[in-house]
Write a protein that holds these residues in place. Structure first.
Motif, short mmCIF file in Angstrom:
data_model
loop_
_atom_site.label_atom_id
_atom_site.label_comp_id
_atom_site.label_asym_id
_atom_site.label_seq_id
_atom_site.Cartn_x
_atom_site.Cartn_y
_atom_site.Cartn_z
N VAL A 150 83.91 13.83 -2.61
CA VAL A 150 85.12 12.88 -1.83
C VAL A 150 86.17 12.54 -2.81
CG1 VAL A 150 85.72 10.62 -0.65
CG2 VAL A 150 83.64 11.91 0.06
N LEU A 151 86.12 12.26 -3.93
CA LEU A 151 87.35 11.82 -4.75
C LEU A 151 87.86 13.21 -5.03
CD1 LEU A 151 85.58 9.45 -7.26
CD2 LEU A 151 87.16 8.82 -5.50
N ASN A 152 87.09 14.46 -5.33
CA ASN A 152 88.05 15.53 -5.47
C ASN A 152 88.71 15.86 -4.19
OD1 ASN A 152 86.82 15.73 -8.11
ND2 ASN A 152 85.30 17.03 -7.59
N ALA A 153 88.06 15.89 -3.06
CA ALA A 153 88.64 16.11 -1.82
C ALA A 153 89.95 15.32 -1.56
CB ALA A 153 88.00 16.05 -0.51
N LEU A 154 90.05 13.99 -1.94
CA LEU A 154 91.13 13.20 -1.70
C LEU A 154 92.10 13.37 -2.82
CD1 LEU A 154 89.52 9.78 -1.01
CD2 LEU A 154 90.63 11.23 0.52
N ALA A 155 91.81 13.88 -3.86
CA ALA A 155 92.91 14.47 -4.98
C ALA A 155 93.42 15.71 -4.52
CB ALA A 155 92.19 14.97 -6.41
N ALA A 156 92.98 16.57 -3.48
CA ALA A 156 93.46 17.67 -3.03
C ALA A 156 94.69 17.10 -1.76
CB ALA A 156 92.56 18.55 -2.34
#
Length: 152
Positions: free
Chosen positions: A71-77
């Motif tokens: 999720v953190l990687n998705a929110l970074a995107a």
């Protein structure tokens, strides 16, 4: 700073750098008022913390933590594309769990993603969701999460 970036700071969470794609796609695409985020695996500093199937090489509890990382990687995107503070709500989350034979605990694993979304976005983080068991995931990842968010 804005509402969501302030909230990240409050809960002591920092967004990572966007994970570079491993194939022919982009991390996120905006269409109208929605951002569609490509599936994100739990890469941290360019490395997977674990590989293998949940229920065999990877514990369900560890996989739940890896779902948070996804999720953190998705929110970074999302942040890189439109800015995190433009998020109006999280619409849909799809979680994939590389599952050992007989493992059927996909929903609690993907709760790691959903619970972090709730911590960050509160009511605006209530989302539709699928938690799917699969035979294999890219680069041996134990979990992968994709999401759709509505933006202003």
């Amino acid at each position: 700073m804005g509402k969501w970036t302030d909230r990240l700071a409050e809960i002591g969470v920092r967004l990572p750098h966007v994970v570079p794609p491993v194939a022919a796609y982009v991390p996120a695409v905006r269409s109208g008022s929605h951002v569609y985020v490509s599936g994100q695996v739990p890469v941290v500093d360019g490395q997977l913390p674990a590989t293998g199937k949940v229920g065999a090489e990877v514990s369900a509890e560890d996989a739940k933590q890896y779902a948070r990382t996804c999720v953190l990687n998705a929110l970074a995107a999302v942040d890189a594309l439109v800015g995190l503070d433009s998020v109006v709500r999280v619409v849909k989350v799809v979680g994939f769990v590389a599952s050992a034979e007989g493992f059927n605990g996909q929903p609690p694993v993907i709760n790691g993603a959903s619970e972090l979304i709730g911590e960050i976005f509160g009511e605006a983080g209530q989302h539709a969701r699928s938690a799917v068991g699969v035979a294999e995931l890219p680069i041996g990842a134990p979990v992968e999460v994709e999401m759709i968010v509505e933006v202003a």
